[in-house]
Design a protein around this motif. Structure first.
Motif, PDB file in Angstrom:
ATOM      1  N   GLU A 130     -17.892  46.080  -7.007  1.00  0.00           N
ATOM      2  CA  GLU A 130     -18.903  45.406  -6.204  1.00  0.00           C
ATOM      3  C   GLU A 130     -20.084  46.337  -5.959  1.00  0.00           C
ATOM      4  O   GLU A 130     -19.917  47.509  -5.658  1.00  0.00           O
ATOM      5  N   GLU A 131     -21.296  45.798  -6.080  1.00  0.00           N
ATOM      6  CA  GLU A 131     -22.510  46.590  -5.862  1.00  0.00           C
ATOM      7  C   GLU A 131     -23.017  46.356  -4.448  1.00  0.00           C
ATOM      8  O   GLU A 131     -23.189  45.221  -4.023  1.00  0.00           O
ATOM      9  N   VAL A 132     -23.216  47.442  -3.733  1.00  0.00           N
ATOM     10  CA  VAL A 132     -23.691  47.350  -2.358  1.00  0.00           C
ATOM     11  C   VAL A 132     -24.979  48.151  -2.208  1.00  0.00           C
ATOM     12  O   VAL A 132     -25.244  49.087  -2.976  1.00  0.00           O
ATOM     13  N   THR A 133     -25.802  47.763  -1.240  1.00  0.00           N
ATOM     14  CA  THR A 133     -27.038  48.487  -0.946  1.00  0.00           C
ATOM     15  C   THR A 133     -26.769  49.522   0.139  1.00  0.00           C
ATOM     16  O   THR A 133     -26.219  49.200   1.191  1.00  0.00           O
ATOM     17  N   GLU A 171     -29.866  55.717   2.926  1.00  0.00           N
ATOM     18  CA  GLU A 171     -29.515  57.119   3.115  1.00  0.00           C
ATOM     19  C   GLU A 171     -30.633  57.872   3.818  1.00  0.00           C
ATOM     20  O   GLU A 171     -31.815  57.681   3.519  1.00  0.00           O
ATOM     21  N   PHE A 172     -30.232  58.718   4.738  1.00  0.00           N
ATOM     22  CA  PHE A 172     -31.167  59.596   5.446  1.00  0.00           C
ATOM     23  C   PHE A 172     -31.024  61.003   4.885  1.00  0.00           C
ATOM     24  O   PHE A 172     -29.923  61.545   4.829  1.00  0.00           O
ATOM     25  N   ARG A 222     -30.767  52.666  -1.921  1.00  0.00           N
ATOM     26  CA  ARG A 222     -30.342  52.632  -3.314  1.00  0.00           C
ATOM     27  C   ARG A 222     -29.141  51.700  -3.453  1.00  0.00           C
ATOM     28  O   ARG A 222     -28.453  51.377  -2.481  1.00  0.00           O
ATOM     29  N   ALA A 223     -28.881  51.271  -4.687  1.00  0.00           N
ATOM     30  CA  ALA A 223     -27.723  50.433  -4.980  1.00  0.00           C
ATOM     31  C   ALA A 223     -26.570  51.321  -5.414  1.00  0.00           C
ATOM     32  O   ALA A 223     -26.747  52.271  -6.182  1.00  0.00           O
TER      33      ALA A 223
END
Length: 425
Positions: free
Chosen positions: A255-258, A261-262, A234-235
């Motif tokens: 800032e948008e990061v990718t 997630e587990f 997810r972003a």
């Protein structure tokens, strides 16, 4: 081929001390302590340099199948550490290595009911499944006559409840609460990944290792459900102040990061047993309507609250009053908690102490959602065991191969903040 099990006469362990209702006659036959193959256990990342496994390997015999055998004669009993619901715990060491200390949990099965015997079996099953830095290692499991013995890690730092009582006003600083809560959260996450619902979280069951990091204990109240692991991408937008110091994140605000997630949560786990410490029971457990994984996240909220304020949030004048408050009352907070970090802590506990488990934080996606809460902002979760615990000092020493090793020891100076690069005042 079955091996006859008797108590060896050359052992220093006197099992007559473990029960007031039964005794055990010595014999010259030898008994083996069987553990999971040490070549597997010692190769795990957090056990790669564990001196305890090295000591076990040096003392025992490795079979062709890779299983380790130790006789009781390898162990020297030092003193009684405490008595729990199922048995007694002793401090012991390997005879050939004075520095190899262990805790030996001894259970007299003849003194237990069928229900408690099933709890002993559950604890042994859980311990045999664990491989995590904030959970105990089962070095050996011994079944001898009517005794079950579990050889696990010894934690010289005591439990968090005892440490909490030594704090001013019986309250930890916010940074200390954040540290202990983060490590407990990782331990609960691992248990849930395996499908185990813990049901016994409280400061008394959170022990401190010699290096200051925590270890959960007592798994006899666990039950198991099915888990379907998933990996999601997810972003996420970085919001708020950033820092390159200590455990805090680096990055630009906005800032948008990718993020990958587990998620592995036993959402279908279900039980109607009402077990645990009454101040930590979830409403659905008190009502007797059945419960699932959500009881651990409720207890986690109570745990964080108690570390912050020195008391549990629903404590009444009696046990019945406490249970009534759990079902009917809301969460109240002291008015003197305007210190930095308390706002986020209040929001976290408020989201965890939701009476409807369907709306409670963590019930759907487990620790994944809780880690994202602002109270834990900036923590680099994979590096958690490399942080310097509260009250510990980091000492850097270079070994002969030129690598750097961190050694924690108690210092006399005032610890400023574990989250600010482990600095000292």
């Amino acid at each position: 081929m079955e091996i006859e099990t008797h108590f060896p006469s050359d052992s220093d362990l006197d099992f007559s001390f473990t029960s007031s209702t039964s005794t055990f006659t010595s014999s010259s036959a030898r008994t083996s302590l069987s553990s999971t193959p040490p070549r597997n256990s010692s190769s795990k990342t957090h056990r790669k340099n564990d001196p305890h496994w090295s000591a076990i390997l040096a003392a025992g015999n490795l079979s062709s199948s890779g299983h380790l055998s130790l006789s009781l004669g390898h162990l020297h009993l030092l003193r009684h550490l405490g008595t729990g619901n199922l048995g007694r715990v002793f401090l012991c060491r390997l005879k050939h290595d004075e520095n190899a200390l262990f805790a030996l949990k001894v259970v007299d099965r003849d003194a237990l009911s069928a229900k408690k015997l099933s709890q002993v079996e559950m604890e042994a099953q859980v311990l045999a499944s664990l491989a995590h830095p904030f959970l105990p290692t089962l070095y050996a499991h011994l079944e001898i006559s009517h005794y079950t013995c579990l050889l696990i890690d010894y934690c010289p730092g005591g439990d968090l409840h005892s440490l909490l009582l030594k704090q001013p006003r019986h309250r930890f600083p916010v940074d200390s609460v954040r540290f202990y809560a983060a490590e407990v959260l990782l331990a609960l996450e691992y248990l849930h990944v395996l499908g185990f619902v813990y049901r016994d979280l409280k400061p008394e069951n959170v022990l401190r290792r010699g290096d200051g990091h925590v270890m959960l204990s007592d798994f006899d109240l666990c039950f198991r459900g099915e888990v379907v692991p998933t990996v999601r991408t997810r972003a996420r937008k970085i919001v708020g102040p950033t820092s390159n110091c200590g455990c805090f994140r680096s990055g630009r605000d906005g800032e948008e990061v990718t993020v990958t997630e587990f998620v592995a949560e036993p959402t279908e786990a279900f039980s109607k047993s009402c077990v645990g410490t009454h101040e930590y029971l979830a409403p659905e457990m008190v009502n007797g309507n059945g419960h699932g994984n959500g009881v651990d996240w409720w207890a986690f909220g109570v745990f964080v609250y108690e570390l912050l304020y020195g008391r549990t949030p629903f404590k009444g004048g009696s046990k019945e009053g406490t249970l009534r408050n759990i079902v009917t009352s809301g969460v109240s907070y002291p008015e003197d908690d305007d210190v930095a970090g308390y706002k986020e802590a209040r929001d976290l506990t408020g989201r965890l102490l939701v009476k409807d488990p369907r709306r409670r934080l963590g019930c759907a996606r487990g620790a994944t959602d809780i880690k994202r809460h602002p109270f834990f902002d900036g923590i680099k979760w994979p590096l958690m065991r490399d942080y310097c615990p509260p009250g510990m000092r980091r000492h850097v020493a270079e070994n002969r191969r030129g690598r750097w090793s961190w050694k924690g020891y108690f210092g006399k100076k005032r610890y400023r903040s574990w989250s600010n690069g482990a600095k000292w005042a």
